[in-house]
Write a protein that holds these residues in place. Structure first.
Motif, PDB file in Angstrom:
ATOM      1  N   HIS A 569       0.825  -1.205   0.000  1.00  0.00           N
ATOM      2  CA  HIS A 569       0.000   0.000   0.000  1.00  0.00           C
ATOM      3  C   HIS A 569       0.860   1.257   0.000  1.00  0.00           C
ATOM      4  CE1 HIS A 569      -2.844   3.065   1.570  1.00  0.00           C
ATOM      5  NE2 HIS A 569      -3.689   2.404   0.807  1.00  0.00           N
ATOM      6  N   LEU A 570       1.998   1.196   0.670  1.00  0.00           N
ATOM      7  CA  LEU A 570       2.925   2.327   0.640  1.00  0.00           C
ATOM      8  C   LEU A 570       3.374   2.613  -0.785  1.00  0.00           C
ATOM      9  CD1 LEU A 570       4.764   4.386   2.064  1.00  0.00           C
ATOM     10  CD2 LEU A 570       6.418   2.555   2.387  1.00  0.00           C
ATOM     11  N   ASN A 571       3.678   1.575  -1.547  1.00  0.00           N
ATOM     12  CA  ASN A 571       4.068   1.750  -2.942  1.00  0.00           C
ATOM     13  C   ASN A 571       2.906   2.220  -3.799  1.00  0.00           C
ATOM     14  OD1 ASN A 571       7.000   0.623  -3.658  1.00  0.00           O
ATOM     15  ND2 ASN A 571       6.182  -0.575  -1.955  1.00  0.00           N
ATOM     16  N   LEU A 572       1.697   1.781  -3.447  1.00  0.00           N
ATOM     17  CA  LEU A 572       0.521   2.233  -4.188  1.00  0.00           C
ATOM     18  C   LEU A 572       0.320   3.733  -4.008  1.00  0.00           C
ATOM     19  CD1 LEU A 572      -2.018   1.507  -5.857  1.00  0.00           C
ATOM     20  CD2 LEU A 572      -3.216   1.184  -3.685  1.00  0.00           C
ATOM     21  N   LYS A 573       0.486   4.214  -2.778  1.00  0.00           N
ATOM     22  CA  LYS A 573       0.345   5.644  -2.527  1.00  0.00           C
ATOM     23  C   LYS A 573       1.372   6.453  -3.298  1.00  0.00           C
ATOM     24  CE  LYS A 573       0.551   6.062   1.913  1.00  0.00           C
ATOM     25  NZ  LYS A 573       0.509   6.734   3.239  1.00  0.00           N
ATOM     26  N   GLU A 574       2.558   5.884  -3.477  1.00  0.00           N
ATOM     27  CA  GLU A 574       3.611   6.572  -4.212  1.00  0.00           C
ATOM     28  C   GLU A 574       3.492   6.372  -5.723  1.00  0.00           C
ATOM     29  OE1 GLU A 574       6.169   8.646  -3.175  1.00  0.00           O
ATOM     30  OE2 GLU A 574       4.845   8.650  -1.441  1.00  0.00           O
ATOM     31  N   SER A 575       2.424   5.674  -6.143  1.00  0.00           N
ATOM     32  CA  SER A 575       2.190   5.403  -7.572  1.00  0.00           C
ATOM     33  C   SER A 575       3.336   4.623  -8.199  1.00  0.00           C
ATOM     34  CB  SER A 575       1.980   6.715  -8.350  1.00  0.00           C
ATOM     35  OG  SER A 575       0.890   7.422  -7.829  1.00  0.00           O
ATOM     36  N   THR A 576       3.967   3.751  -7.399  1.00  0.00           N
ATOM     37  CA  THR A 576       5.008   2.889  -7.937  1.00  0.00           C
ATOM     38  C   THR A 576       4.429   1.974  -9.004  1.00  0.00           C
ATOM     39  OG1 THR A 576       6.082   2.932  -5.777  1.00  0.00           O
ATOM     40  CG2 THR A 576       6.826   1.251  -7.311  1.00  0.00           C
ATOM     41  N   PHE A 577       3.188   1.563  -8.806  1.00  0.00           N
ATOM     42  CA  PHE A 577       2.513   0.728  -9.797  1.00  0.00           C
ATOM     43  C   PHE A 577       1.073   1.194  -9.915  1.00  0.00           C
ATOM     44  CE2 PHE A 577       2.298  -1.340  -5.647  1.00  0.00           C
ATOM     45  CZ  PHE A 577       0.933  -1.510  -5.478  1.00  0.00           C
ATOM     46  N   THR A 578       0.470   0.895 -11.055  1.00  0.00           N
ATOM     47  CA  THR A 578      -0.960   1.121 -11.273  1.00  0.00           C
ATOM     48  C   THR A 578      -1.571  -0.178 -11.760  1.00  0.00           C
ATOM     49  OG1 THR A 578      -0.454   1.907 -13.493  1.00  0.00           O
ATOM     50  CG2 THR A 578      -0.719   3.573 -11.782  1.00  0.00           C
ATOM     51  N   ARG A 579      -2.879  -0.174 -11.929  1.00  0.00           N
ATOM     52  CA  ARG A 579      -3.564  -1.442 -12.137  1.00  0.00           C
ATOM     53  C   ARG A 579      -3.356  -2.033 -13.528  1.00  0.00           C
ATOM     54  NH1 ARG A 579      -9.292  -2.872 -12.601  1.00  0.00           N
ATOM     55  NH2 ARG A 579      -9.527  -4.984 -11.808  1.00  0.00           N
ATOM     56  N   ASN A 580      -2.782  -1.281 -14.434  1.00  0.00           N
ATOM     57  CA  ASN A 580      -2.514  -1.877 -15.739  1.00  0.00           C
ATOM     58  C   ASN A 580      -1.015  -2.000 -16.014  1.00  0.00           C
ATOM     59  OD1 ASN A 580      -1.778   0.748 -16.120  1.00  0.00           O
ATOM     60  ND2 ASN A 580      -2.660   0.915 -18.175  1.00  0.00           N
ATOM     61  N   SER A 581      -0.197  -1.938 -14.960  1.00  0.00           N
ATOM     62  CA  SER A 581       1.256  -2.016 -15.144  1.00  0.00           C
ATOM     63  C   SER A 581       1.740  -3.452 -14.983  1.00  0.00           C
ATOM     64  CB  SER A 581       1.960  -1.115 -14.121  1.00  0.00           C
ATOM     65  OG  SER A 581       1.704  -1.563 -12.808  1.00  0.00           O
ATOM     66  N   GLU A 582       2.970  -3.687 -15.434  1.00  0.00           N
ATOM     67  CA  GLU A 582       3.577  -5.013 -15.276  1.00  0.00           C
ATOM     68  C   GLU A 582       3.791  -5.351 -13.808  1.00  0.00           C
ATOM     69  OE1 GLU A 582       7.000  -5.855 -17.667  1.00  0.00           O
ATOM     70  OE2 GLU A 582       6.326  -4.566 -19.291  1.00  0.00           O
ATOM     71  N   ASP A 692     -10.350   4.281  -5.821  1.00  0.00           N
ATOM     72  CA  ASP A 692      -9.136   5.019  -6.172  1.00  0.00           C
ATOM     73  C   ASP A 692      -8.201   4.127  -6.983  1.00  0.00           C
ATOM     74  OD1 ASP A 692      -7.363   7.248  -6.085  1.00  0.00           O
ATOM     75  OD2 ASP A 692      -6.191   6.198  -4.572  1.00  0.00           O
ATOM     76  N   VAL A 693      -8.073   2.859  -6.577  1.00  0.00           N
ATOM     77  CA  VAL A 693      -7.258   1.913  -7.333  1.00  0.00           C
ATOM     78  C   VAL A 693      -7.923   1.584  -8.667  1.00  0.00           C
ATOM     79  CG1 VAL A 693      -6.201  -0.373  -7.325  1.00  0.00           C
ATOM     80  CG2 VAL A 693      -6.323   0.952  -5.210  1.00  0.00           C
ATOM     81  N   LEU A 694      -9.228   1.382  -8.660  1.00  0.00           N
ATOM     82  CA  LEU A 694      -9.935   1.022  -9.888  1.00  0.00           C
ATOM     83  C   LEU A 694      -9.916   2.149 -10.911  1.00  0.00           C
ATOM     84  CD1 LEU A 694     -13.012  -0.796  -8.290  1.00  0.00           C
ATOM     85  CD2 LEU A 694     -11.223  -1.843  -9.687  1.00  0.00           C
ATOM     86  N   ASN A 695      -9.806   3.392 -10.445  1.00  0.00           N
ATOM     87  CA  ASN A 695      -9.785   4.526 -11.363  1.00  0.00           C
ATOM     88  C   ASN A 695      -8.427   4.736 -12.003  1.00  0.00           C
ATOM     89  OD1 ASN A 695     -12.390   5.682 -11.511  1.00  0.00           O
ATOM     90  ND2 ASN A 695     -12.206   6.401  -9.413  1.00  0.00           N
ATOM     91  N   HIS A 696      -7.350   4.126 -11.460  1.00  0.00           N
ATOM     92  CA  HIS A 696      -5.999   4.327 -11.989  1.00  0.00           C
ATOM     93  C   HIS A 696      -5.850   3.580 -13.308  1.00  0.00           C
ATOM     94  CE1 HIS A 696      -3.560   6.768  -9.397  1.00  0.00           C
ATOM     95  NE2 HIS A 696      -4.026   6.166  -8.329  1.00  0.00           N
ATOM     96  N   LYS A 744     -14.937   9.637  -6.346  1.00  0.00           N
ATOM     97  CA  LYS A 744     -14.227   8.513  -6.963  1.00  0.00           C
ATOM     98  C   LYS A 744     -15.216   7.531  -7.585  1.00  0.00           C
ATOM     99  CE  LYS A 744      -9.936   9.457  -5.534  1.00  0.00           C
ATOM    100  NZ  LYS A 744      -8.821   9.688  -6.459  1.00  0.00           N
ATOM    101  N   LEU A 745     -16.302   7.269  -6.882  1.00  0.00           N
ATOM    102  CA  LEU A 745     -17.318   6.329  -7.370  1.00  0.00           C
ATOM    103  C   LEU A 745     -17.998   6.865  -8.627  1.00  0.00           C
ATOM    104  CD1 LEU A 745     -18.865   3.718  -6.932  1.00  0.00           C
ATOM    105  CD2 LEU A 745     -20.342   4.916  -5.323  1.00  0.00           C
ATOM    106  N   ILE A 746     -18.274   8.150  -8.653  1.00  0.00           N
ATOM    107  CA  ILE A 746     -18.920   8.750  -9.828  1.00  0.00           C
ATOM    108  C   ILE A 746     -18.001   8.653 -11.041  1.00  0.00           C
ATOM    109  CG2 ILE A 746     -19.683  10.953 -10.814  1.00  0.00           C
ATOM    110  CD1 ILE A 746     -20.788  11.672  -8.044  1.00  0.00           C
ATOM    111  N   PHE A 747     -16.733   9.006 -10.855  1.00  0.00           N
ATOM    112  CA  PHE A 747     -15.797   8.953 -11.977  1.00  0.00           C
ATOM    113  C   PHE A 747     -15.631   7.525 -12.489  1.00  0.00           C
ATOM    114  CE2 PHE A 747     -13.393  13.042 -10.614  1.00  0.00           C
ATOM    115  CZ  PHE A 747     -14.446  13.789 -11.110  1.00  0.00           C
ATOM    116  N   PHE A 748     -15.668   6.536 -11.588  1.00  0.00           N
ATOM    117  CA  PHE A 748     -15.542   5.145 -12.019  1.00  0.00           C
ATOM    118  C   PHE A 748     -16.723   4.727 -12.875  1.00  0.00           C
ATOM    119  CE2 PHE A 748     -16.560   0.643 -11.175  1.00  0.00           C
ATOM    120  CZ  PHE A 748     -15.442   0.052 -11.752  1.00  0.00           C
ATOM    121  N   LEU A 749     -17.916   5.099 -12.478  1.00  0.00           N
ATOM    122  CA  LEU A 749     -19.113   4.660 -13.191  1.00  0.00           C
ATOM    123  C   LEU A 749     -19.315   5.412 -14.500  1.00  0.00           C
ATOM    124  CD1 LEU A 749     -21.606   4.248 -10.210  1.00  0.00           C
ATOM    125  CD2 LEU A 749     -20.597   2.433 -11.598  1.00  0.00           C
TER     126      LEU A 749
END
Length: 1586
Positions: A569-582, A692-696, A744-749
């Protein structure tokens, strides 16, 4: 006074002291005012008063003031010293320093007493020396009193005066005659010295160390050898116990030096053996050889060498079996030399440490071979000594030696020895190494000039991974090793560059599961450390590599899932990875594979997630751990994405468990009165973290099922959240949590299917806005209301406006009207809230006002014509409140300023312009004040967006807005030299505005940007068309181009922007370049070259100019004139400059801009500009600049044929002999003429160009016979190119018949050997002579990329050039020909950026050198009274005097005599003497005073010896110098005068075998001084003949 003193004795002590002090002041003042004329009366009164004070037994401390007064009397120059005053002062001093004395001496008082004490003592010593009999009992200050005095101060701990006392004491001991002294016994002196050293610790006096050593040796002389040795050794042991104190180690080595001197003096083998086998001795050596203080290191190294010599004499290694080594206290065995097996190893070690005291790499590097041999042999040195060598290398004063040392340590072969076989020693060494890898410069490697050189990273970068891999293979406990490595990284302060390279090295290690919870926690700490680095590119790469390290080294069986999720989660906050990255795919795979391996996990995934979610929802918010909700949300998504392609039902089970729990709460949140607020808060927090993760970056591969699931199951949740906001948002404590989660929910939908949800969102936003509007109206009309409700209402309003803007939907008209009626006018400065009955705190008021500033841009954008909104007033508000707002809250104001300033500019009133100017100044002042803050960059970008708008740039010179903007631009230019990236946004905004043209462009031929397949004929015809356009009409400038001219200095600065790169920026850029070569999952995006971006943006404006537009032509001519002036100013300021220096780069960019503008030159200006270029080609300049100037000159000559005469005139004149001309100009004229001929061939038949070529050949042939090497070759190369042209056009026979000697000329050059032949083959590779076509290759690619690249400079990417190119420009972007694109850099660069050597450089490897340099250790030199005086008063030249000074100092001459001491300040003298004149005694004797001086030296027992060739001269090799000798040297021309020769006792001459009659006086003096030294000081046997 006597009566008064008697009366005082009967008074109370306090009054006595006070009155005495007053009396003392009165007496002193009365004497100064001459009220008391008789000095003796005053002296007597002072003596009585001092005697009285010495008898006071006051318990008070007021005596200190009186002591100051009396000391002032003693110090006053009007009083002369006499015996009675001395006695009074002495008695008073002893009173003040008594153990029970109430006096606390001030520092001035103490210094006065010490000065008096020292004067009295030295007076006594002088009287003793003069043989005046003085009874010690009658002495004012005798040795007994001094001893008592010292002891009292030691006991009282008076540290402020102890240093002076130590100096006096040591001087006394040094001079004392201990044989007949009753008070200073040997034992007492050792005790006093020991106590003094302990108290002082580290003395600020430079002579303390020397006095201490001299005093100890003086004491030892009075003892027999055994006692002296024992005493010195005991003293050393006492000192060793204080080595950890500040300065204590310095005296430890003084003691060790005394012990070694004592051993040398005693010559007792048993004593020597005891010393060389003493554990504490070797412990001191071990500490000293890598100590930070140079003086300590040198003594330690010298002691090491002396101990080694003793060991060799005593044959310690041969008798090692019988040697008894005492081990006590600390375990010093590992430092003991007997573990090195043989004396040769000790000697090698001593040589190593001696060499490492030098700073020059050529002296130090040869010793590396010895280090390598010591460390790689099968019987290697003990690990402790290897560690000492490593520490010394890593802490060396020279950064270059450090770098080479690190490389050596990393590349040693550790497999064949036992150095790092044990895990403990290996970990110890690796930790030591890592601690010293923090310097960025260790990793920086200057790029090779060879374009084809390896693109790999610096050597340490490639060696470090290999070294760590070797260490991992060597260690048995791999887990321990890896744990210590990551722990050490967290304990060290890293720069981004060093941490990047070390992280890369660890990342390259083979996969080894070893890390448990503690190591992962340390890894998280290291990730947090990277957050503090101000280098976003490297930070992201480091974080990615650390995450990869986790995958390699984490051991799931020793891990708890909670630790893992916290780290993820620390790396997620720093945007080390996103949901479509390797990296996300790796995370998904790792978690799903190891889910059941974690220590606390035994349940199925869906049950684990359900349990955690229920646990969080039931917890009190205060009991939740940091990021606990985010970690569980992340875990759920990882599990679901991992199972998506395998078990769809299990995915739905996990998601259903979460969504069911959340929806249950959100459905009831708005209506259920008893539902816990903590549960609602937790549910919304889950929504925020999950979506927030799903929107990345949206849906990754193979996870569409998961996204679809959440989209289907989150609709009902959206209904509940919107209803909760509508009903209860104004009553909750943290409204921003609920608002952001719903957002966040509105932007996702609405991301993929906006039409499905827009109507639902719009109706809900309308309802919420309507509710908020009514609440705001009610709150504003009410006299008393809750402040938090008001803030919540404004937060909700801002939230609604943001969603409306992002979804591009609008409110109902009635709702919108009600909303703006309720919020306008905006309370931007908080006046409305201040006038109410509420009294908010400062932070609350700032938060309240910030909300209004956030709302303001939306209001201006949608309702700019409303009467309630006066933008001038808004601008005024910005200027008035900006100084009082905290830095963290300024961003909304600056964002709002963009819209407000733009709208205000349309009002066009003087009042508005004044307010805008004031606002700009205030905003810029605030930005400048925050230049060192982390928020500076963001605030600066907002400022630029607000100020550099077309509406601001359009203001004319007469307006205050223009003046403010000019001040801002001037400041930005100044700051850009030290802070990168400041010019990019302003110049981009300016060029976008200046490039716009309100008028229709005249029709003109053009070439589409980026057309690689364009035909060369089209380009050439196009270029020829514009070059031949000599008469262009003139029109009035447009408003846009007027603005550009107003700020042309800013444009020119950006065009030539070349800040001097710092060491940090160089290493940082190299690290980024290396990071870009990593694998895709780790590599950062290609870096933006901010410097090149600024230059290219300015080029964009010039590239877009059209010669067919009169206003463009006038603008271009103005810019061209400014560029020519700037180039002239730079040349005058710095006529010579280095390759790739800022001056070089500025001139190159100037000419890159000018070559784009020369087609705008009219006919009437052609001669002036051509002559200016011809003249400037005579200056020294770098190759890339010269080539651009040659090309520019060729284009102008081609466009204006009547100007060709200027070049041919220069070529037909012998300009090389004229002042100010340089031979490189001839090469340039030949090149330009050749390019003109090539251009003519393109537009005319070859036959019509032959006249021009014949003229060129006639000019070039004489230069083939000039004495200048480069010109001769260059002229031959031009002839070769012309011959090739004739051959290609089938006219070679004509050429050979016209110039029959041409072939011979070229054949001579072709068949040349040696250096001429090599450089001839190099010049034939010149792209300017043999490859460049001045018309066909005229493109941005050639100007901005090809020429700099071929001249070995950094170049912008072609893609960057394509981005700035104008589609309407007549200048193509790309070359239609690929010749220059495929060409490598030439070895011949005319007047080039690198110097061609006549011979290949030596390839001798310093590592393979057998013998190495060894400097004399000056601390070992024991200077003696040489008995040699060198008289050089007859010598004139400072160089000779400087050399003789150095010679005399080196060989220990007693003194050197010169005509004038002012010669020591001469630079030529100092260049030869270096610092010798500081260490050698020098005196001044004028030439006319030499006779008298030599007579006086004779009377003192010196023999006079002259170095002169006379009839009675004695050969130097046969002369025996007397013990005391004056050597007289003669004048450089006239020698020694006869009157002085007659005074000499002997004349000596140096034997010679050559033809020249005499040697230089410096050489003669040096040989003579050496012969004296050889005979007398070094004790060498006298030779008979050389």
């Amino acid at each position: 006074m006597e009566d008064l003193i008697s009366a005082l004795t009967l008074a109370p002590d306090f009054n006595a002291v006070q009155v005495s002090s007053n009396l003392c002041q009165t007496l002193l003042q009365s004497h100064k005012d001459k009220q008391i004329v008789d000095l003796e009366v005053t002296k007597k009164n002072i003596q009585l008063l001092a005697a009285h004070v010495s008898c006071i037994k006051s318990p008070f401390t007021k005596c200190g003031a009186l002591a100051d007064e009396i000391c002032a009397v003693f110090k006053d120059s009007c009083f002369s010293w006499n015996e009675s005053l001395d006695k009074s002062a002495a008695s008073f001093m002893l009173f003040c320093t008594a153990e029970n004395s109430p006096v606390e001496l001030s520092r001035p008082c103490t210094e006065t007493l010490l000065d008096y004490f020292k004067g009295s003592f030295y007076s006594l010593r002088l009287q003793t020396v003069a043989a005046k009999p003085i009874d010690p009992k009658d002495a004012i200050v005798n040795e007994e009193k001094l001893a008592n005095f010292v002891e009292i101060f030691f006991n009282k701990g008076k540290k402020q005066i102890i240093q002076s006392l130590v100096s006096m004491l040591l001087n006394l001991v040094h001079d004392a005659n201990l044989t007949h002294n009753r008070y200073f016994t040997v034992t007492a002196c050792f005790g006093y010295i020991t106590e003094a050293i302990i108290v002082v610790n580290k003395s600020s006096q430079a002579d303390i160390e020397e006095w201490t050593h001299a005093s100890l040796l003086q004491l030892i002389k009075y003892l027999d050898p055994l006692t002296a040795h024992k005493t010195a050794l005991d003293f050393m042991h006492n000192m060793v116990s204080y080595k950890s104190q500040s300065g204590g180690l310095q005296f430890c080595f003084i003691a060790l030096k005394c012990v070694l001197d004592c051993s040398d003096h005693c010559q007792v083998s048993n004593l020597m053996k005891k010393v060389v086998l003493e554990n504490q001795v070797w412990c001191l050596i071990h500490i000293g050889v890598f100590h930070s203080a140079s003086s300590i290191r040198k003594v330690a190294v010298s002691s090491f060498r002396r101990l080694t010599e003793h060991m060799q004499k005593l044959q310690c290694f041969e008798n090692a079996a019988q040697a008894s080594v005492s081990i006590s206290g600390l375990n010093f065995t590992s430092f003991h030399p007997l573990q090195m097996k043989n004396i040769a190893t000790c000697q090698h070690l001593a040589s190593v440490f001696e060499a490492l005291e030098e700073n020059q790499i050529h002296v130090v590097k040869p010793i590396f071979a010895k280090i390598k041999s010591l460390c790689e042999s099968e019987v290697s040195i003990p690990f402790t000594w290897f560690l000492v060598i490593s520490k010394r290398l890593l802490s060396h004063e020279s950064k270059l030696v450090q770098k080479e040392g690190v490389s050596l340590l990393l590349n040693l072969n550790y497999n064949n020895n036992s150095l790092l076989k044990e895990t403990s020693t290996l970990v110890c060494f690796v930790i030591t190494l890592l601690q010293n890898l923090r310097d960025d410069q260790l990793y920086y490697t200057a790029q090779s000039n060879d374009e084809n050189s390896s693109k790999e990273g610096p050597s340490i970068v490639t060696s470090l991974p290999t070294f760590l891999s070797t260490c991992l293979d060597l260690t048995e406990d791999k887990a321990l090793f890896l744990k210590h490595v990551v722990l050490q990284l967290t304990l060290t302060t890293w720069s981004p560059v060093s941490l990047f390279y070390v992280s890369y090295a660890i990342h390259c290690l083979p996969e080894t599961p070893a890390w448990g919870n503690k190591a992962v926690e340390d890894l998280g700490c290291l990730t947090n450390i990277t957050v503090r680095t101000h280098h976003p590119t490297l930070r992201k790469t480091i974080q990615k590599m650390l995450l990869n390290c986790f995958f390699k080294f984490a051991d799931p069986s020793n891990l708890s899932l909670s630790y893992v999720l916290k780290f993820f989660h620390l790396n997620l906050k720093e945007s080390t990875f996103t949901r479509n990255s390797e990296l996300w795919s790796q995370l998904v795979s790792w978690v799903n594979e190891n889910f059941f391996a974690f220590t606390e996990n035994t349940s199925a995934p869906q049950l684990y997630i359900l349990k955690k979610v229920n646990g969080i929802l039931e917890k009190d918010p205060s009991d939740l751990q940091e990021n606990e909700i985010g970690s569980i949300s992340l875990c759920a998504l990882l599990l679901m994405d991992g199972l998506a392609s395998k078990e769809g039902k299990l995915v739905e089970d996990i998601g259903h468990n979460i969504m069911l729990e959340i929806s249950t709460i959100t459905d009831k949140a708005a209506t259920h009165a008893y539902l816990s607020e903590s549960k609602i808060l937790a549910a919304f927090s889950f929504i925020h973290s999950m979506f927030d993760v799903l929107n990345h970056d949206r849906v990754p591969k193979n996870t569409g099922h998961v996204t679809k699931f959440f989209r289907n199951h989150s609709r009902q949740i959206l209904v509940g959240t919107l209803e909760f906001i509508t009903r209860k948002i104004l009553t909750v404590e943290q409204p921003e949590v609920y608002l952001q989660a719903t957002k966040k929910l509105i932007f996702f939908l609405t991301y993929d299917h906006p039409s499905k949800f827009t109507s639902q969102v719009r109706s809900s936003i309308n309802a919420i806005t309507d509710m908020v509007s009514k609440v705001l109206q009610r709150l504003h009309s009410s006299k008393t209301f809750h402040f938090q409700s008001l803030v919540s209402a404004y937060k909700t309003t801002h939230w609604c406006l943001e969603i409306l803007a992002s979804l591009n939907i609008h409110l109902d008209k009635t709702v919108a009207a009600r909303l703006y009626e309720s919020i306008l006018p905006l309370d931007l400065s908080g006046k409305r809230i201040k006038s109410s009955q509420l009294v908010p705190t400062g932070s609350e008021l700032v938060s309240y006002c910030n909300l209004h500033w956030c709302i303001l841009p939306h209001v201006i954008h949608k309702y700019r014509d409303m009467e309630q909104l006066n933008c001038t007033d808004v601008v005024h508000e910005i200027g008035s409140v900006i100084d009082s707002i905290p830095a963290a809250c300024l961003h909304p104001i600056y964002s709002a300023a963009k819209s407000a300033v733009c709208m205000a500019s349309f009002e066009q009133t003087k009042e508005t312009e004044t307010e805008m100017a004031s606002c700009i100044k205030c905003m810029w002042k605030t930005v400048k004040d925050l230049i060192t803050s982390s928020s500076f960059r963001t605030l600066y970008s907002h400022f630029v967006a607000a100020v550099f708008q077309p509406c601001i740039l359009a203001f004319t010179e007469e307006t205050p807005v223009y003046a403010s903007l000019c001040d801002v631009i001037s400041d930005i230019i100044s700051l850009s030299d030290s802070k990168s990236g400041l010019l990019n946004a302003p110049i981009k905004s300016c060029v976008e505005y200046w490039s716009s043209n309100p008028q229709e462009q005249n029709q003109s031929p053009n070439l589409r940007n980026g057309n690689h397949q364009a035909q060369k004929n089209d380009i050439s015809i196009l270029l020829t068309h514009f070059l031949k356009s000599e008469n262009l009409t003139t029109e009035v400038f447009s408003k846009v181009h007027s603005s550009a001219l107003n700020h042309c200095q800013f444009l020119i600065h950006c065009l030539t922007y070349s800040p001097a790169p710092t060491k940090d920026s160089k290493s940082s850029n190299q690290a980024i370049a290396f990071a870009c070569t990593l694998e895709n999952s780790l590599a950062p995006p290609p870096p933006t070259n901010t410097e090149a971006e600024v230059n290219l943006t300015a080029i964009k404006l010039l590239h877009g100019l059209n010669p067919g537009q009169p206003n463009h032509q006038l603008f271009a001519l103005n810019i061209l004139n400014e560029l020519l002036v700037r180039d002239e100013d730079i040349t005058k300021a710095k006529p010579r400059h280095h390759f790739n220096s800022p001056t070089h780069l500025v001139k190159q960019k100037l000419w890159q801009g000018m070559i784009l503008l020369f087609q705008f030159v009219p006919l009437d200006k052609s001669d002036e500009i051509v002559l200016a270029i011809i003249d400037r080609l005579k200056q020294d300049m770098q190759a890339s600049v010269r080539h651009l100037m040659e090309w520019s000159l060729a284009l102008l000559l081609f466009k204006f044929p009547n100007t060709e005469r200027h070049v041919f005139k220069c070529l037909n004149t012998n300009i090389l002999g004229k002042k100010g001309a340089v031979f490189s100009a001839v090469c340039s004229y030949l090149t330009a003429a050749l390019l003109v001929g090539i251009s003519k061939m393109h537009s005319k038949p070859f036959e019509s160009c032959t006249e021009f070529f014949i003229q060129l050949i006639n000019c070039a042939i004489p230069w083939c016979m000039t004495q200048h090497f480069s010109v001769r070759l260059y002229a031959s190369a031009v002839l070769l190119r012309v011959r090739t042209i004739y051959h290609e056009n089938d006219q070679l026979d004509f050429l050979q018949s016209k110039f029959p000697f041409l072939e011979k000329c070229l054949e001579f050059a072709e068949n040349s050997s040696g250096n001429v032949g090599k450089n001839w083959h190099r010049i034939k590779e010149s792209f300017m002579l043999f490859h460049l076509h001045p018309l066909e290759d005229f493109s941005l690619e050639t100007i901005l990329h090809s020429i700099p690249r071929l001249c070995l400079l950094d170049v912008p990417e072609i893609s960057a050039i394509e981005d700035i190119a104008s589609t309407e420009s007549w200048i193509p972007v790309h070359n239609p020909r690929s010749i220059l694109r495929n060409l490598n850099s030439s070895n011949w660069i005319a007047m080039g950026s690198k110097k061609l050597s006549d011979e290949p450089s030596s390839s001798t490897n310093l590592m393979e050198t057998g013998n190495v340099q060894k400097k004399i250790v000056t601390s070992d030199i024991k200077k003696k009274a040489g008995g040699l005086v060198l008289v050089a008063s007859l010598i004139d030249k400072p160089s000779n005097l400087g050399g003789l000074t150095r010679t005399c100092e080196v060989f220990g001459a007693e003194k050197m005599v010169v005509h004038s001491l002012s010669c020591t300040s001469d630079k030529l003298f100092q260049s030869l003497s270096v610092t010798a004149h500081k260490w050698l005694k020098m005196s001044e004797v004028k030439r006319w005073e030499l006779e008298e001086y030599l007579e006086s030296m004779k009377r003192e027992g010196y023999a006079l010896v002259a170095t002169e060739q006379t009839e009675q001269s004695v050969c130097l090799t046969e002369y025996k110098f007397p013990p005391k000798c004056v050597i007289l040297l003669g004048n450089e021309k006239e020698g020694i005068p006869p009157n002085l020769l007659r005074m000499c006792d002997a004349c000596i001459e140096i034997p010679q075998v050559g033809v020249v009659r005499s040697l230089n006086v410096h050489v003669s003096g040096g040989i003579t001084v050496w012969e004296f030294t050889r005979q007398k000081l070094l004790g060498l046997s006298q030779s008979t003949k050389t």
